[in-house]
Design a protein around this motif. Sequence first.
Motif, mmCIF file in Angstrom:
data_model
loop_
_atom_site.group_PDB
_atom_site.id
_atom_site.type_symbol
_atom_site.label_atom_id
_atom_site.label_comp_id
_atom_site.label_asym_id
_atom_site.label_seq_id
_atom_site.Cartn_x
_atom_site.Cartn_y
_atom_site.Cartn_z
ATOM 1 N N LEU A 95 -6.975 53.294 0.709
ATOM 2 C CA LEU A 95 -7.277 51.884 0.941
ATOM 3 C C LEU A 95 -8.188 51.688 2.147
ATOM 4 N N HIS A 144 -6.680 46.703 4.734
ATOM 5 C CA HIS A 144 -5.543 46.651 3.808
ATOM 6 C C HIS A 144 -4.346 47.384 4.404
ATOM 7 N N TYR A 160 2.687 47.973 -3.200
ATOM 8 C CA TYR A 160 1.503 47.123 -3.025
ATOM 9 C C TYR A 160 0.232 47.971 -2.915
ATOM 10 N N GLU A 170 -0.795 48.884 -6.344
ATOM 11 C CA GLU A 170 -1.344 47.718 -7.048
ATOM 12 C C GLU A 170 -2.770 47.408 -6.594
ATOM 13 N N VAL A 171 -3.055 47.585 -5.309
ATOM 14 C CA VAL A 171 -4.414 47.360 -4.808
ATOM 15 C C VAL A 171 -5.381 48.300 -5.506
ATOM 16 N N ASN A 192 -5.653 47.412 -9.380
ATOM 17 C CA ASN A 192 -6.256 46.120 -9.680
ATOM 18 C C ASN A 192 -7.500 45.784 -8.857
ATOM 19 N N TRP A 223 -7.784 44.841 -5.646
ATOM 20 C CA TRP A 223 -7.607 43.616 -4.866
ATOM 21 C C TRP A 223 -8.346 43.667 -3.538
ATOM 22 N N SER A 224 -8.892 42.534 -3.155
ATOM 23 C CA SER A 224 -9.431 42.375 -1.809
ATOM 24 C C SER A 224 -8.255 42.180 -0.849
ATOM 25 N N ARG A 225 -8.536 42.165 0.445
ATOM 26 C CA ARG A 225 -7.471 41.963 1.426
ATOM 27 C C ARG A 225 -6.837 40.588 1.256
ATOM 28 N N THR A 256 -6.667 38.786 -1.479
ATOM 29 C CA THR A 256 -5.869 38.778 -2.707
ATOM 30 C C THR A 256 -4.550 39.500 -2.479
ATOM 31 N N LEU A 257 -4.600 40.630 -1.779
ATOM 32 C CA LEU A 257 -3.373 41.349 -1.437
ATOM 33 C C LEU A 257 -2.443 40.447 -0.636
ATOM 34 N N HIS A 286 -0.761 37.865 -2.826
ATOM 35 C CA HIS A 286 0.306 38.427 -3.654
ATOM 36 C C HIS A 286 1.549 38.756 -2.830
#
Length: 173
Positions: free
Chosen positions: A111, A115, A133, A136-137, A140, A142-144, A146-147, A150
């Motif tokens: 990451l 993150h 998590y 999942e990052v 998927n 995910w940007s920071r 978005t993380l 969630h």
Amino acid sequence: MDKDKSLKLDQGYTNFLNAIKDRIKVTQLKLAHSVNLELIKFYWGLGKDIVHMQSSNEHLGTRFLDQLSHDLQAENPGMSGFSRRSLEYMRLLATLYPDEAQFTQQAAAQLPWSHIQLLIDKFRKDPDRLQWYANEVIVNGWSRSTLNMHIKSELYERQSSIAEKVSNYRQLL
């Protein structure tokens, strides 16, 4: 006269050019990933060194990270990442993952640093959640932000153990 010298672009040339552009993009992504992985490994190693230095030299006191931050920033004026707070995150990362081989096999090692900092802030006492998590990052992308969204919406609680949740859905079918 310039028209005579111009290259006629046929479909073959366009396909050739597009393939080169795609290879450039893939190479850039691979390079960014490699650089990030090496940077994260460096941060882990520095964190490990900080843990070792603090445990073997208790006389250093609480100003140790302040001094180290100052000295590293003075020596590397164009580099960021050596604030006291970042050094503390590096120390925490090495504390969470004491073994480098174990750490580099974890999703967290892949990451971006921002993150990892967020996950340490939220889950330093819950490594299972941190790892969930982190996975999942990666899956998927995910940007920071978005993380963070969630995490705030407690996605882990809603999805991590769906199989364990009690439901009569299958019985009703």
